[in-house]
Design a protein around this motif. Sequence first.
Motif, PDB file in Angstrom:
ATOM      1  N   TYR A 279       0.844  -1.201   0.000  1.00  0.00           N
ATOM      2  CA  TYR A 279       0.000   0.000   0.000  1.00  0.00           C
ATOM      3  C   TYR A 279       0.872   1.242   0.000  1.00  0.00           C
ATOM      4  O   TYR A 279       1.973   1.228   0.571  1.00  0.00           O
ATOM      5  CB  TYR A 279      -0.917   0.013   1.224  1.00  0.00           C
ATOM      6  CG  TYR A 279      -2.049  -0.976   1.117  1.00  0.00           C
ATOM      7  CD1 TYR A 279      -3.187  -0.668   0.383  1.00  0.00           C
ATOM      8  CD2 TYR A 279      -1.962  -2.228   1.727  1.00  0.00           C
ATOM      9  CE1 TYR A 279      -4.222  -1.575   0.268  1.00  0.00           C
ATOM     10  CE2 TYR A 279      -2.997  -3.143   1.611  1.00  0.00           C
ATOM     11  CZ  TYR A 279      -4.121  -2.812   0.879  1.00  0.00           C
ATOM     12  OH  TYR A 279      -5.136  -3.709   0.757  1.00  0.00           O
TER      13      TYR A 279
ATOM     14  N   ALA B 179       1.965  -5.844   1.971  1.00  0.00           N
ATOM     15  CA  ALA B 179       0.733  -6.432   2.484  1.00  0.00           C
ATOM     16  C   ALA B 179       0.591  -7.834   1.923  1.00  0.00           C
ATOM     17  O   ALA B 179       0.014  -8.722   2.542  1.00  0.00           O
ATOM     18  CB  ALA B 179      -0.474  -5.575   2.096  1.00  0.00           C
TER      19      ALA B 179
ATOM     20  N   GLY C 237      -5.405  -9.648   9.011  1.00  0.00           N
ATOM     21  CA  GLY C 237      -4.242  -8.861   8.635  1.00  0.00           C
ATOM     22  C   GLY C 237      -3.231  -9.633   7.815  1.00  0.00           C
ATOM     23  O   GLY C 237      -2.153  -9.120   7.517  1.00  0.00           O
ATOM     24  N   CYS C 238      -3.549 -10.856   7.395  1.00  0.00           N
ATOM     25  CA  CYS C 238      -2.562 -11.644   6.658  1.00  0.00           C
ATOM     26  C   CYS C 238      -2.598 -11.328   5.166  1.00  0.00           C
ATOM     27  O   CYS C 238      -1.778 -11.817   4.408  1.00  0.00           O
ATOM     28  CB  CYS C 238      -2.769 -13.133   6.890  1.00  0.00           C
ATOM     29  SG  CYS C 238      -4.219 -13.787   6.068  1.00  0.00           S
ATOM     30  N   GLY C 239      -3.555 -10.531   4.711  1.00  0.00           N
ATOM     31  CA  GLY C 239      -3.560 -10.105   3.309  1.00  0.00           C
ATOM     32  C   GLY C 239      -4.664 -10.719   2.466  1.00  0.00           C
ATOM     33  O   GLY C 239      -4.633 -10.614   1.240  1.00  0.00           O
ATOM     34  N   LYS C 240      -5.668 -11.307   3.079  1.00  0.00           N
ATOM     35  CA  LYS C 240      -6.741 -11.963   2.322  1.00  0.00           C
ATOM     36  C   LYS C 240      -7.541 -10.952   1.505  1.00  0.00           C
ATOM     37  O   LYS C 240      -7.773 -11.137   0.310  1.00  0.00           O
ATOM     38  CB  LYS C 240      -7.691 -12.703   3.282  1.00  0.00           C
ATOM     39  CG  LYS C 240      -6.995 -13.696   4.197  1.00  0.00           C
ATOM     40  CD  LYS C 240      -7.979 -14.407   5.105  1.00  0.00           C
ATOM     41  CE  LYS C 240      -8.709 -13.522   6.087  1.00  0.00           C
ATOM     42  NZ  LYS C 240      -7.895 -12.955   7.149  1.00  0.00           N
ATOM     43  N   THR C 241      -7.975  -9.868   2.173  1.00  0.00           N
ATOM     44  CA  THR C 241      -8.773  -8.857   1.479  1.00  0.00           C
ATOM     45  C   THR C 241      -7.962  -8.217   0.362  1.00  0.00           C
ATOM     46  O   THR C 241      -8.472  -7.977  -0.736  1.00  0.00           O
ATOM     47  CB  THR C 241      -9.251  -7.789   2.479  1.00  0.00           C
ATOM     48  OG1 THR C 241     -10.076  -8.434   3.448  1.00  0.00           O
ATOM     49  CG2 THR C 241     -10.049  -6.710   1.793  1.00  0.00           C
ATOM     50  N   THR C 242      -6.683  -7.970   0.639  1.00  0.00           N
ATOM     51  CA  THR C 242      -5.811  -7.394  -0.378  1.00  0.00           C
ATOM     52  C   THR C 242      -5.762  -8.290  -1.607  1.00  0.00           C
ATOM     53  O   THR C 242      -5.931  -7.831  -2.743  1.00  0.00           O
ATOM     54  CB  THR C 242      -4.393  -7.202   0.199  1.00  0.00           C
ATOM     55  OG1 THR C 242      -4.495  -6.435   1.398  1.00  0.00           O
ATOM     56  CG2 THR C 242      -3.483  -6.508  -0.781  1.00  0.00           C
TER      57      THR C 242
HETATM   58  N1  LIG Z   1      -5.746   0.704   2.686  1.00  0.00           N
HETATM   59  C1  LIG Z   1      -4.663   0.243   3.338  1.00  0.00           C
HETATM   60  N2  LIG Z   1      -3.575   1.029   3.498  1.00  0.00           N
HETATM   61  C2  LIG Z   1      -2.476   0.567   4.138  1.00  0.00           C
HETATM   62  N3  LIG Z   1      -2.354  -0.661   4.647  1.00  0.00           N
HETATM   63  C3  LIG Z   1      -3.387  -1.500   4.517  1.00  0.00           C
HETATM   64  C4  LIG Z   1      -4.602  -1.089   3.858  1.00  0.00           C
HETATM   65  N4  LIG Z   1      -5.460  -2.124   3.882  1.00  0.00           N
HETATM   66  C5  LIG Z   1      -4.825  -3.127   4.527  1.00  0.00           C
HETATM   67  N5  LIG Z   1      -3.588  -2.765   4.901  1.00  0.00           N
HETATM   68  C6  LIG Z   1      -2.591  -3.609   5.592  1.00  0.00           C
HETATM   69  O1  LIG Z   1      -2.306  -4.704   4.774  1.00  0.00           O
HETATM   70  C7  LIG Z   1      -2.252  -5.902   5.514  1.00  0.00           C
HETATM   71  C8  LIG Z   1      -3.233  -6.917   4.976  1.00  0.00           C
HETATM   72  O2  LIG Z   1      -4.536  -6.423   5.186  1.00  0.00           O
HETATM   73  P1  LIG Z   1      -5.824  -7.168   4.677  1.00  0.00           P
HETATM   74  O3  LIG Z   1      -5.615  -7.601   3.275  1.00  0.00           O
HETATM   75  O4  LIG Z   1      -6.988  -6.297   4.940  1.00  0.00           O
HETATM   76  O5  LIG Z   1      -5.866  -8.433   5.647  1.00  0.00           O
HETATM   77  P2  LIG Z   1      -7.050  -9.442   5.980  1.00  0.00           P
HETATM   78  O6  LIG Z   1      -8.160  -9.215   5.011  1.00  0.00           O
HETATM   79  O7  LIG Z   1      -6.423 -10.787   5.849  1.00  0.00           O
HETATM   80  O8  LIG Z   1      -7.456  -9.189   7.399  1.00  0.00           O
HETATM   81  C9  LIG Z   1      -2.501  -5.516   6.959  1.00  0.00           C
HETATM   82  O9  LIG Z   1      -1.256  -5.426   7.600  1.00  0.00           O
HETATM   83  C10 LIG Z   1      -3.164  -4.174   6.867  1.00  0.00           C
HETATM   84  O10 LIG Z   1      -2.819  -3.383   7.971  1.00  0.00           O
END
Ligand SMILES: Nc1ncnc2c1ncn2[C@@H]1O[C@H](COP(=O)(O)OP(=O)(O)O)[C@@H](O)[C@H]1O
Lengths: 342, 291
Positions: free
Chosen positions: A13, A20, A41-46
């Motif tokens: 990000y 991420a 926080g492991c990056g699933k949504t990303t």
């Molecule tokens: N918009 C963003 N800006 C900066 N960091 C982000 C953002 N969204 C998520 N992160 C970081 O990226 C990592 C993965 O997040 P995310 O994909 O949301 O995890 P999950 O869905 O597995 O809980 C986390 O460390 C989170 O803090």
Amino acid sequence: MAEIELRDLAHRYAGAADWALRPLDLTLADGEIHALLGPSGCGKTTLLNLVSGLLSPTRGAVRLGDADVTALGPRERGVAQVFQFPVVYETMTVRGNLEFPLRNRGVPAAVRRRRAEDVAARLDLDALLDRSTRGLPADVRQRIALGRGLVREDVAAVLLDEPLTAVDPAARGALRDSLRAAHRRIASTLVYVTHDQGEALAIADRVVVMDHGRVVQQGTPRELLTRPADVFVARFLGSPGMNLLPGGVEAGAVRLGGDGRRVVGVRPEDVRFAPADGAEGVAADVEEVVDEGHRRLVLARIGDRRVVAAVPDPEPAPSPGACRVTFDAARAVEFVDGEAAS
Amino acid sequence: MSERPRDDRSWWLVLPVVLAVSFSAIVPLMTVVNYSVQDILSPDQRVFVGWEWFRKALRDPELHAAFGRQLGFSAAVLLIELPFGLGLALLMPRRGALAGFSMAALALPLLVPWNVVGTVWQVFSRPDIGLGGRAARALGLDYDPTLDPVDAWATVLAMDVWHWTPLVTLLAYAGLKAVPEPFYRAAAIDGASRWQVFRHVELPRLKSVLTIALLLRFMDSFMIYTEPFVLTGGGPGNATTFLSQTLTRLAVGQFDLGPAAAFSLIYFLIVLATSHVFYTALTRREREEGR
Ligand SMILES: Nc1ncnc2c1ncn2[C@@H]1O[C@H](COP(=O)(O)OP(=O)(O)O)[C@@H](O)[C@H]1O
Ligand SMILES: [Mg+2]
């Protein structure tokens, strides 16, 4: 209806110090249900947003079927996505919500109507079709959001990001079944994100386990439970996870001890008890027995190591006190430096 | 029901507020009511006249004309400033360094005292030395707000738009920032156009801030005094003389305290009633949902 292929995909990000999502290669087979499983926080949504095009990757490529879609936006990718937070358009009726993605893609009114009613029946929304969406409870909203994700028949993939978080736990099982049924009908690739391993193992054909922005292992639920790739997966899957003890599997038997580089993993179901005065197994001390109804969890200690055993209901469980335990060596897994030894 | 001991002494804690409100609102208002029903011939010679001043005020053609101009002005202000302010808010960056900067730049006119706004625009619009006036002339317009009523109106409106559109923008901007991110994501996935995002995602969530913006801009524009007084002095003729200025002329200029007081009360009631109607109309749907 397409295979999802990620090549050397990674995301950082803007302004973030760390990745991420670390560079990874992953193929999600066409037409199956895949669960993305890992702690928060492991990056699933990303990863999911990279597949749908809501994010563009820092590096690497996303392929859907034969096409490289890395440069395309979410509108052009033909991917449906449902979010953890239930999104409903309050300016429209339930029917209007379900038809919205179709209307934006020029689907004729008659077809829209039929599909909306079809998906509403599947998600138990048919009684609400012509109702306003204002003031509906969170789980109904999430069913509407799921409906918008499942209503399109032309999608390459349906991505669900922890879709049952907002739903009442009692209703989750039924909704999961409707999701499976809907998936059978549209036969598209379905990616289901969850941090709940029970949910992942219950819904998915294949599970992708993630940790700290990395894919740790991909496999069927059985493969993950019987042959975890490393100690993280061993501990994370199963309820409770594997017992990890210093030692290894030698000549068809579990031997404890050693320097700790070698670790042996045994599922709680594969721990057995023997009389304290026998010669079988190793000496242990039962501290507590928790009755869960269909099974008993026995919390024991071998030296200073804790061991959990699961005893199915009709079998006798030991009482607290000294005893001996044995392990099913055929099902035990040996790890060296945290990785499964082949 | 719990059996808590009752103690009504806590009502005394309300006393300071009651006193403060009395001195700030009720006492002055009652003074005006007092004036509105008496003819004050000299400080110690007063005659009770009942509804006489009210009747007179309601029949006064000068007040009628001022009221018409006032309605026109407030309507124009709302029709321009609400869409324009909302449009600006939609264009503003939501995050990053530019977001803070554009907010600060936008809020600047709100910090200028009202009489200074009037003076600035008075100089700005002068056809001989003002930048705006000279520019209009250079464009071939026969522009002179001191002679032409249309030019005077255009100038007063432009001034109000400059001064107060930022308020609408800031309110709308705050409302937009409160729209949860997943709504935009879902709309992108659903293939919604920019217009649909506005119509189905943003506008429904802006309703309450826009209601507040509308009420504030209505009340404020309906009571406008200082800026047109400084900018045009109400002229040419009476073209830009709005209600407050007419009232001041009546009370201070002609010292007709009775009619001025009666008229103040009517004025007050109009603002109150109109605001109430706006508010009720705009919040009715929400209350129906909340049943
Ligand atoms: N918009 C963003 N800006 C900066 N960091 C982000 C953002 N969204 C998520 N992160 C970081 O990226 C990592 C993965 O997040 P995310 O994909 O949301 O995890 P999950 O869905 O597995 O809980 C986390 O460390 C989170 O803090
Ligand atoms: Mg997430």
